[in-house]
Design an enzyme around this catalytic site. Sequence first.
Site, PDB file in Angstrom:
ATOM      1  N   HIS A 169      69.512  31.014  58.732  1.00 21.18           N
ATOM      2  CA  HIS A 169      70.130  29.973  59.565  1.00 21.18           C
ATOM      3  C   HIS A 169      70.623  28.818  58.699  1.00 21.18           C
ATOM      4  CE1 HIS A 169      70.430  26.905  62.806  1.00 21.18           C
ATOM      5  NE2 HIS A 169      69.902  26.117  61.889  1.00 21.18           N
ATOM      6  N   GLU A 170      69.788  28.367  57.777  1.00 21.25           N
ATOM      7  CA  GLU A 170      70.170  27.234  56.937  1.00 21.25           C
ATOM      8  C   GLU A 170      71.325  27.591  56.010  1.00 21.25           C
ATOM      9  OE1 GLU A 170      69.071  24.340  57.537  1.00 21.25           O
ATOM     10  OE2 GLU A 170      67.590  25.038  58.996  1.00 21.25           O
ATOM     11  N   HIS A 230      74.684  26.992  57.583  1.00 23.42           N
ATOM     12  CA  HIS A 230      75.267  25.649  57.475  1.00 23.42           C
ATOM     13  C   HIS A 230      76.092  25.514  56.198  1.00 23.42           C
ATOM     14  CE1 HIS A 230      73.349  23.992  60.957  1.00 23.42           C
ATOM     15  NE2 HIS A 230      72.118  24.219  60.510  1.00 23.42           N
ATOM     16  N   GLU A 257      74.701  23.855  64.920  1.00 23.29           N
ATOM     17  CA  GLU A 257      73.432  24.574  64.893  1.00 23.29           C
ATOM     18  C   GLU A 257      73.546  25.915  65.610  1.00 23.29           C
ATOM     19  OE1 GLU A 257      70.798  23.852  63.261  1.00 23.29           O
ATOM     20  OE2 GLU A 257      71.297  21.824  62.593  1.00 23.29           O
ATOM     21  N   ASP A 261      72.910  29.632  64.022  1.00 19.62           N
ATOM     22  CA  ASP A 261      72.044  30.654  64.618  1.00 19.62           C
ATOM     23  C   ASP A 261      72.745  32.008  64.637  1.00 19.62           C
ATOM     24  OD1 ASP A 261      69.973  28.905  65.051  1.00 19.62           O
ATOM     25  OD2 ASP A 261      70.379  28.621  67.189  1.00 19.62           O
TER      26      ASP A 261
END
Length: 421
Positions: free
Chosen positions: A282-283, A286, A360, A364
Amino acid sequence: MALSQALRQPASYALLALLAALIIAAIVLVPWTDPPAPPREAVDAAVASLPAGTVAAGKSLSGDLRPGAFLSMAAGLLAALALGLTPLGARIVAACGRPFGGAWLAEALLGGLAVLLLGQLATLPFGAWRHAVLVRHGLSTQGWGGWAVDVAKSYAVSAVLGLVVLGAFYTLTRLAPRLWWAIAAAGAALLVVLMSMLYPLVIEPVFNKFDPLPDSPLRTELLDLAARDGVPVGDVLVADASRRTNAVNAYVSGIGPTRRIVVYDTLLREATPDEVVSVVAHELGHAKDGDVFTGTVLGALGAAAAVCGLAVLGSWTGLLRRVGAESVTSPRALALILAVFAVVGLLSAPLQNLVSRRMEARADQHALDLTGDAEGFAAMQARLAAANHSDVDPPWIVQLIFGSHPTTAERIAAAGEHRSR
């Protein structure tokens, strides 16, 4: 000068241009519709799938925290308005400069710090309230001594940054009395970019200790995951979060050569390796989708627009006279400036949170696509909710105004939608 005349000044044209650029950047860079939000029925099913104790614990914690959060916000705003919309702030600044003969630099630095400190002290009791609630719910591992040290560190960082910004700003207004706003707008934008790059190297180590994750299958898997994703990272670090919290988390910080994966030691302790991989995926999303870049661009444009707005406000002489300042470039107008920024920040926060939620949600989906493990993603969201005592499905108005992430139930529902494709 009347406000209507101020709107015809060069700074007002620059303000409009920057706001237009900000809107265009937000339209182009923020994923407003992709991915789509899961249907409400799927969200309700996600809530029902979670243990009743997890749901109850999250509701209990959020219910205990919410009054203090609202009161803190109100106290901070009222303090800013009391100092900035009355002569009180100007008198405090003048008093700080009086031992130095009223020198502008003394007023700017000492008076500025005094006004900033008073604003922070107004919310301090509610910060203590929050800490007491987190301790009672077993989420914070800090004693009052450790909490006080962190508060002092936060104030010290704010003071150092404040001294640099105040000194540079008021020096500039004297060196370039006509063009200060244009130079300061460019400087504010540059400062946002520099802070985005330097924050993980300069600020984060003030509050946490970071050690490289020892060689292990997990470290290799995380680095391979980043390489497969096309996101170069310099290292995988472990933050000693357990000295202040039982919450679990991970993040990717920095830009370019400063980018690194950071994993809480609590996450390593509580989660399975597959769940850690899910969080890091997930990170990485970004970084892959340039969310740090997007935030930096929006922040830089917003900072530059704020300076131009300040110049426009400075032409409102009637307001300046009422608060006891002869000019917006006078240190005695500092409390007024901070009050305006406080109001703008409060009003813009829901929009900022909306932008954050959309990024966000995209991250995901990136994690689900990268790992192909929807069940592991849902399990990790359930673990995060249990460990962090998250409100898995808060009231819609609370989520609309304060939610920076999709709710736990929405994220689990999104995983279910991904699995059924």
